[in-house]
Design a protein around this motif. Structure first.
Motif, PDB file in Angstrom:
ATOM      1  N   PRO A 118       0.845  -1.298   0.050  1.00  0.00           N
ATOM      2  CA  PRO A 118      -0.020   0.018  -0.162  1.00  0.00           C
ATOM      3  C   PRO A 118       0.859   1.248  -0.079  1.00  0.00           C
ATOM      4  O   PRO A 118       0.505   2.407  -0.030  1.00  0.00           O
ATOM      5  CB  PRO A 118      -0.638  -0.179   1.298  1.00  0.00           C
ATOM      6  N   ALA A 119       1.958   1.183   0.392  1.00  0.00           N
ATOM      7  CA  ALA A 119       2.917   2.371   0.253  1.00  0.00           C
ATOM      8  C   ALA A 119       3.563   2.712  -1.017  1.00  0.00           C
ATOM      9  O   ALA A 119       4.292   3.455  -1.055  1.00  0.00           O
ATOM     10  CB  ALA A 119       4.056   2.286   1.239  1.00  0.00           C
ATOM     11  N   GLU A 120       3.069   2.048  -2.071  1.00  0.00           N
ATOM     12  CA  GLU A 120       3.723   2.323  -3.391  1.00  0.00           C
ATOM     13  C   GLU A 120       2.740   2.350  -4.506  1.00  0.00           C
ATOM     14  O   GLU A 120       1.752   1.678  -4.377  1.00  0.00           O
ATOM     15  CB  GLU A 120       4.837   1.306  -3.784  1.00  0.00           C
ATOM     16  N   VAL A 121       2.992   3.375  -5.341  1.00  0.00           N
ATOM     17  CA  VAL A 121       2.000   3.312  -6.325  1.00  0.00           C
ATOM     18  C   VAL A 121       2.955   3.574  -7.732  1.00  0.00           C
ATOM     19  O   VAL A 121       4.113   4.091  -7.927  1.00  0.00           O
ATOM     20  CB  VAL A 121       1.018   4.634  -6.195  1.00  0.00           C
ATOM     21  N   VAL A 122       2.172   3.211  -8.916  1.00  0.00           N
ATOM     22  CA  VAL A 122       2.701   3.600 -10.053  1.00  0.00           C
ATOM     23  C   VAL A 122       1.862   4.426 -10.994  1.00  0.00           C
ATOM     24  O   VAL A 122       0.468   4.586 -10.925  1.00  0.00           O
ATOM     25  CB  VAL A 122       2.967   2.222 -10.917  1.00  0.00           C
ATOM     26  N   THR A 123       2.529   5.296 -11.891  1.00  0.00           N
ATOM     27  CA  THR A 123       1.708   6.508 -12.470  1.00  0.00           C
ATOM     28  C   THR A 123       2.013   6.319 -13.947  1.00  0.00           C
ATOM     29  O   THR A 123       3.108   5.789 -14.538  1.00  0.00           O
ATOM     30  CB  THR A 123       1.793   7.828 -11.914  1.00  0.00           C
ATOM     31  N   CYS A 124       1.243   6.863 -14.897  1.00  0.00           N
ATOM     32  CA  CYS A 124       1.648   7.156 -16.290  1.00  0.00           C
ATOM     33  C   CYS A 124       1.008   8.359 -16.583  1.00  0.00           C
ATOM     34  O   CYS A 124       0.011   8.839 -16.162  1.00  0.00           O
ATOM     35  CB  CYS A 124       1.197   5.964 -17.263  1.00  0.00           C
ATOM     36  N   ALA A 125       1.385   8.950 -17.645  1.00  0.00           N
ATOM     37  CA  ALA A 125       1.289  10.337 -17.828  1.00  0.00           C
ATOM     38  C   ALA A 125       1.364  10.744 -19.332  1.00  0.00           C
ATOM     39  O   ALA A 125       1.797  10.053 -20.380  1.00  0.00           O
ATOM     40  CB  ALA A 125       1.911  11.394 -17.131  1.00  0.00           C
ATOM     41  N   ALA A 126       0.877  11.925 -19.777  1.00  0.00           N
ATOM     42  CA  ALA A 126       1.023  12.344 -21.055  1.00  0.00           C
ATOM     43  C   ALA A 126       2.095  12.557 -21.612  1.00  0.00           C
ATOM     44  O   ALA A 126       2.340  12.606 -22.821  1.00  0.00           O
ATOM     45  CB  ALA A 126       0.297  13.874 -21.399  1.00  0.00           C
ATOM     46  N   ASP A 127       3.288  12.634 -20.925  1.00  0.00           N
ATOM     47  CA  ASP A 127       4.677  12.457 -21.302  1.00  0.00           C
ATOM     48  C   ASP A 127       5.107  11.181 -21.784  1.00  0.00           C
ATOM     49  O   ASP A 127       6.193  11.151 -22.121  1.00  0.00           O
ATOM     50  CB  ASP A 127       5.646  13.176 -20.182  1.00  0.00           C
ATOM     51  N   GLY A 128       4.217  10.078 -21.709  1.00  0.00           N
ATOM     52  CA  GLY A 128       4.653   8.779 -22.086  1.00  0.00           C
ATOM     53  C   GLY A 128       5.418   8.019 -21.033  1.00  0.00           C
ATOM     54  O   GLY A 128       5.591   6.756 -21.456  1.00  0.00           O
ATOM     55  N   GLU A 129       5.632   8.605 -20.135  1.00  0.00           N
ATOM     56  CA  GLU A 129       6.487   7.889 -18.956  1.00  0.00           C
ATOM     57  C   GLU A 129       5.670   6.967 -18.058  1.00  0.00           C
ATOM     58  O   GLU A 129       4.406   7.234 -17.812  1.00  0.00           O
ATOM     59  CB  GLU A 129       7.382   8.762 -18.173  1.00  0.00           C
ATOM     60  N   VAL A 130       6.230   5.992 -17.562  1.00  0.00           N
ATOM     61  CA  VAL A 130       5.648   5.134 -16.504  1.00  0.00           C
ATOM     62  C   VAL A 130       6.433   5.257 -15.288  1.00  0.00           C
ATOM     63  O   VAL A 130       7.827   5.184 -15.428  1.00  0.00           O
ATOM     64  CB  VAL A 130       5.629   3.669 -16.787  1.00  0.00           C
ATOM     65  N   ARG A 131       6.116   5.931 -13.939  1.00  0.00           N
ATOM     66  CA  ARG A 131       6.931   5.900 -12.781  1.00  0.00           C
ATOM     67  C   ARG A 131       6.498   5.518 -11.566  1.00  0.00           C
ATOM     68  O   ARG A 131       5.283   5.188 -11.516  1.00  0.00           O
ATOM     69  CB  ARG A 131       7.059   7.493 -12.614  1.00  0.00           C
ATOM     70  N   HIS A 132       7.392   4.828 -10.563  1.00  0.00           N
ATOM     71  CA  HIS A 132       7.030   4.209  -9.590  1.00  0.00           C
ATOM     72  C   HIS A 132       7.525   5.287  -8.542  1.00  0.00           C
ATOM     73  O   HIS A 132       8.582   5.948  -8.164  1.00  0.00           O
ATOM     74  CB  HIS A 132       7.973   3.049  -9.309  1.00  0.00           C
ATOM     75  N   HIS A 133       6.716   5.164  -7.252  1.00  0.00           N
ATOM     76  CA  HIS A 133       6.559   6.224  -6.126  1.00  0.00           C
ATOM     77  C   HIS A 133       6.648   5.531  -4.879  1.00  0.00           C
ATOM     78  O   HIS A 133       5.926   4.573  -4.688  1.00  0.00           O
ATOM     79  CB  HIS A 133       5.487   7.150  -6.288  1.00  0.00           C
ATOM     80  N   ASP A 134       7.382   5.646  -3.918  1.00  0.00           N
ATOM     81  CA  ASP A 134       7.648   5.172  -2.660  1.00  0.00           C
ATOM     82  C   ASP A 134       7.035   6.111  -1.766  1.00  0.00           C
ATOM     83  O   ASP A 134       7.538   7.265  -1.504  1.00  0.00           O
ATOM     84  CB  ASP A 134       8.949   4.738  -2.247  1.00  0.00           C
ATOM     85  N   LEU A 135       5.733   6.057  -1.120  1.00  0.00           N
ATOM     86  CA  LEU A 135       5.185   7.109  -0.301  1.00  0.00           C
ATOM     87  C   LEU A 135       5.861   7.177   1.091  1.00  0.00           C
ATOM     88  O   LEU A 135       5.886   8.400   1.250  1.00  0.00           O
ATOM     89  CB  LEU A 135       3.677   6.679   0.166  1.00  0.00           C
ATOM     90  N   GLU A 136       6.294   6.366   1.703  1.00  0.00           N
ATOM     91  CA  GLU A 136       7.150   6.391   2.777  1.00  0.00           C
ATOM     92  C   GLU A 136       8.485   7.156   2.570  1.00  0.00           C
ATOM     93  O   GLU A 136       8.728   7.960   3.460  1.00  0.00           O
ATOM     94  CB  GLU A 136       7.237   4.964   3.597  1.00  0.00           C
ATOM     95  N   ALA A 137       9.149   6.681   1.694  1.00  0.00           N
ATOM     96  CA  ALA A 137      10.476   7.335   1.580  1.00  0.00           C
ATOM     97  C   ALA A 137      10.417   8.401   0.627  1.00  0.00           C
ATOM     98  O   ALA A 137      11.578   9.328   0.490  1.00  0.00           O
ATOM     99  CB  ALA A 137      11.557   6.239   0.661  1.00  0.00           C
ATOM    100  N   GLN A 138       9.281   9.097   0.114  1.00  0.00           N
ATOM    101  CA  GLN A 138       8.957   9.966  -0.669  1.00  0.00           C
ATOM    102  C   GLN A 138      10.255  10.072  -1.804  1.00  0.00           C
ATOM    103  O   GLN A 138      10.618  11.027  -2.205  1.00  0.00           O
ATOM    104  CB  GLN A 138       9.166  11.311   0.170  1.00  0.00           C
ATOM    105  N   ARG A 139      10.129   9.016  -2.701  1.00  0.00           N
ATOM    106  CA  ARG A 139      11.034   8.876  -3.798  1.00  0.00           C
ATOM    107  C   ARG A 139      10.406   8.276  -4.894  1.00  0.00           C
ATOM    108  O   ARG A 139       9.350   7.810  -4.823  1.00  0.00           O
ATOM    109  CB  ARG A 139      12.283   7.936  -3.338  1.00  0.00           C
TER     110      ARG A 139
END
Length: 211
Positions: A118-139
């Motif tokens: 639950p502390a991690e999410v993945v996003t995608c966007a109009a820039d064409g990128e897919v990115r991973h995010h760590d909520l606890e580490a804020q990275r």
């Protein structure tokens, strides 16, 4: 008829209809609710508005492992994570539990929680990128660059629209793109050698993937 749509307990006693209660597992013995059913739609009401983004909200996602968590992605290139209580008071507006500066340069179209994490999410966007995010580490880190290079919103490279993890596969997810491709990404592969296989080419922009 009411029992058919999961509005009563198995023992025949009527239970109050609560979409959020069902998400939390309180209605785990009920049959799935049908969003198109008139009784369900008629029972919905606006509890409150979540105000924090500075642009259009294009995507939301509930966390399957902690149904009190809701993620939202916006044109402002941020992801906000909300902890939503079972009852919301309009007099006490919710504040985001976490704010993610994603690193995207254009509108976010897709956000999903990583299964079992639950502390991690993945996003995608109009820039064409897919990115991973760590909520606890804020990275945040880049999982997959824009196919063909460049940025989807400012070049011929495709925008990335929506994400979906494969059922039972917390490391494998699909991403749909403006060029009609659906690409498969494995999070276990090292970043230096990571690529995305095209598993479907539909010839037109694929706006969503879902299981």
């Amino acid at each position: 008829e009411k029992e058919k749509f999961g509005l009563t307990a198995r023992a025949g006693r009527r239970r109050p209809l609560s979409v959020f209660g069902t998400l939390q597992g309180r209605g785990s013995d009920a049959r799935p609710l049908r969003a198109s059913h008139d009784h369900l739609v008629g029972s919905l009401s606006l509890w409150t508005k979540l105000r924090a983004h500075s642009g259009c909200v294009n995507t939301i996602s509930w966390c399957a492992d902690d149904p009190s968590l809701l993620a939202s992605g916006s044109d402002d290139t941020r992801v906000l994570v909300w902890r939503v209580p079972p009852r919301i008071s309009a007099d006490e507006p919710l504040r985001p539990a976490s704010t993610i500066d994603t690193g995207h340069t254009h509108n976010i179209f897709g956000v999903v929680f990583v299964p079992r994490t639950p502390a991690e999410v993945v996003t995608c966007a109009a820039d064409g990128e897919v990115r991973h995010h760590d909520l606890e580490a804020q990275r945040s880190k880049l999982l997959l660059p824009t196919p063909g290079g460049g940025g989807g919103a400012s070049s011929d490279a495709p925008m990335a629209f929506k994400l979906a993890f494969l059922p039972g596969q917390p490391h494998a997810l699909l991403c749909s793109y403006q060029d009609g491709a659906v690409r498969l990404l494995d999070l276990r592969v090292a970043a230096a050698s990571r690529s995305a296989d095209v598993v479907a080419q539909l010839g037109a922009g694929v706006l969503a993937t879902s299981f």
